[in-house]
Scaffold this motif. Sequence first.
Motif, short mmCIF file in Angstrom:
data_model
loop_
_atom_site.label_atom_id
_atom_site.label_comp_id
_atom_site.label_asym_id
_atom_site.label_seq_id
_atom_site.Cartn_x
_atom_site.Cartn_y
_atom_site.Cartn_z
N VAL A 17 27.06 -1.70 75.47
CA VAL A 17 27.31 -1.10 74.17
C VAL A 17 28.81 -1.18 73.85
O VAL A 17 29.18 -1.53 72.73
CB VAL A 17 26.82 0.37 74.13
CG1 VAL A 17 27.27 1.05 72.86
CG2 VAL A 17 25.32 0.44 74.28
N LEU A 18 29.64 -0.89 74.83
CA LEU A 18 31.08 -0.90 74.59
C LEU A 18 31.57 -2.31 74.24
O LEU A 18 32.33 -2.49 73.28
CB LEU A 18 31.83 -0.36 75.81
CG LEU A 18 33.34 -0.28 75.68
CD1 LEU A 18 33.74 0.63 74.52
CD2 LEU A 18 33.95 0.22 76.98
N TYR A 19 31.12 -3.31 75.00
CA TYR A 19 31.56 -4.67 74.73
C TYR A 19 31.10 -5.14 73.35
O TYR A 19 31.84 -5.82 72.64
CB TYR A 19 31.05 -5.65 75.80
CG TYR A 19 31.91 -5.69 77.03
CD1 TYR A 19 33.20 -6.18 76.96
CD2 TYR A 19 31.44 -5.24 78.25
CE1 TYR A 19 34.00 -6.23 78.08
CE2 TYR A 19 32.24 -5.28 79.38
CZ TYR A 19 33.52 -5.77 79.29
OH TYR A 19 34.31 -5.82 80.40
N LEU A 20 29.87 -4.80 72.97
CA LEU A 20 29.38 -5.20 71.65
C LEU A 20 30.18 -4.51 70.54
O LEU A 20 30.49 -5.13 69.52
CB LEU A 20 27.90 -4.87 71.51
CG LEU A 20 26.96 -5.79 72.26
CD1 LEU A 20 25.52 -5.31 72.14
CD2 LEU A 20 27.07 -7.21 71.73
N LEU A 64 29.38 0.81 59.91
CA LEU A 64 28.04 0.25 60.07
C LEU A 64 27.52 0.40 61.50
O LEU A 64 26.31 0.55 61.72
CB LEU A 64 28.04 -1.23 59.69
CG LEU A 64 28.37 -1.54 58.24
CD1 LEU A 64 28.48 -3.04 58.03
CD2 LEU A 64 27.34 -0.95 57.32
N GLN A 65 28.42 0.35 62.46
CA GLN A 65 27.99 0.44 63.86
C GLN A 65 27.53 1.85 64.24
O GLN A 65 26.59 1.99 65.04
CB GLN A 65 29.13 0.05 64.79
CG GLN A 65 29.47 -1.42 64.75
CD GLN A 65 30.53 -1.75 65.75
OE1 GLN A 65 30.25 -1.78 66.95
NE2 GLN A 65 31.75 -1.96 65.29
N GLY A 91 23.62 5.24 66.75
CA GLY A 91 22.96 6.55 66.69
C GLY A 91 21.45 6.43 66.74
O GLY A 91 20.77 7.16 67.46
N VAL A 92 20.89 5.49 65.96
CA VAL A 92 19.44 5.26 65.97
C VAL A 92 19.00 4.76 67.34
O VAL A 92 17.96 5.18 67.87
CB VAL A 92 19.03 4.28 64.85
CG1 VAL A 92 17.61 3.79 65.02
CG2 VAL A 92 19.24 4.93 63.49
N LEU A 104 20.43 5.36 70.23
CA LEU A 104 20.50 6.49 71.15
C LEU A 104 19.32 7.44 70.93
O LEU A 104 18.71 7.92 71.88
CB LEU A 104 21.82 7.23 70.98
CG LEU A 104 22.03 8.47 71.85
CD1 LEU A 104 22.04 8.08 73.33
CD2 LEU A 104 23.31 9.18 71.47
N TRP A 105 19.01 7.71 69.67
CA TRP A 105 17.88 8.59 69.36
C TRP A 105 16.58 8.02 69.93
O TRP A 105 15.79 8.74 70.52
CB TRP A 105 17.77 8.77 67.85
CG TRP A 105 16.55 9.52 67.44
CD1 TRP A 105 16.37 10.87 67.45
CD2 TRP A 105 15.31 8.95 67.00
NE1 TRP A 105 15.10 11.17 67.04
CE2 TRP A 105 14.44 10.01 66.75
CE3 TRP A 105 14.89 7.65 66.79
CZ2 TRP A 105 13.14 9.81 66.29
CZ3 TRP A 105 13.60 7.45 66.33
CH2 TRP A 105 12.74 8.51 66.09
N ALA A 106 16.36 6.71 69.75
CA ALA A 106 15.15 6.08 70.27
C ALA A 106 15.10 6.14 71.79
O ALA A 106 14.04 6.38 72.39
CB ALA A 106 15.08 4.62 69.81
N PHE A 107 16.24 5.96 72.43
CA PHE A 107 16.30 6.04 73.89
C PHE A 107 15.95 7.44 74.38
O PHE A 107 15.15 7.61 75.30
CB PHE A 107 17.69 5.63 74.37
CG PHE A 107 17.87 5.70 75.86
CD1 PHE A 107 17.27 4.77 76.69
CD2 PHE A 107 18.63 6.71 76.44
CE1 PHE A 107 17.43 4.83 78.06
CE2 PHE A 107 18.77 6.78 77.80
CZ PHE A 107 18.18 5.84 78.61
#
Length: 95
Positions: free
Chosen positions: A1-4, A66-67, A72-73, A75-78
Motif C-alpha cells: 500500500v505504501l509503495y503504491l 483520490l487515493q 478507505g474502501v 480497508l473497510w472491505a478488509f
Amino acid sequence: VLYLTVLVHEFGHGTMARKLGGEINHILLWPFGGICFSSTPPQPTPRATVRNDLLVVGAGPSTHFLQTPFWGVLLWAFVAGLEQTAKCKLPVGVQ
C-alpha cells in the motif's frame, strides 16, 4: 500500500510536468518516499516558471484526494472480511 501510494504521488508530479510540455526522466522509489525526475520547457517569464513549478509540486499531494477514499474502501472491505471470518462457526473437532 505504501509503495503504491508513493508511486501514484510521484506520477502526479510527472503527469503535471508532461501536461505542461515536459517529460519524465525517471522515478526513484524508496521505502518512505520517492523522487520524480522530470523537466518542463523554458518559460517566457519568471512568473510563468514559478507558476508551472508550483503546479508540478502541488500535483503530487493532490493525488491523495483520490487515493484516500480508495484506500478507505479497501480497508473497510478488509475489516468486514475479518469480521465475517470471526463469526464463522468451525465444525466440532476443528481448531
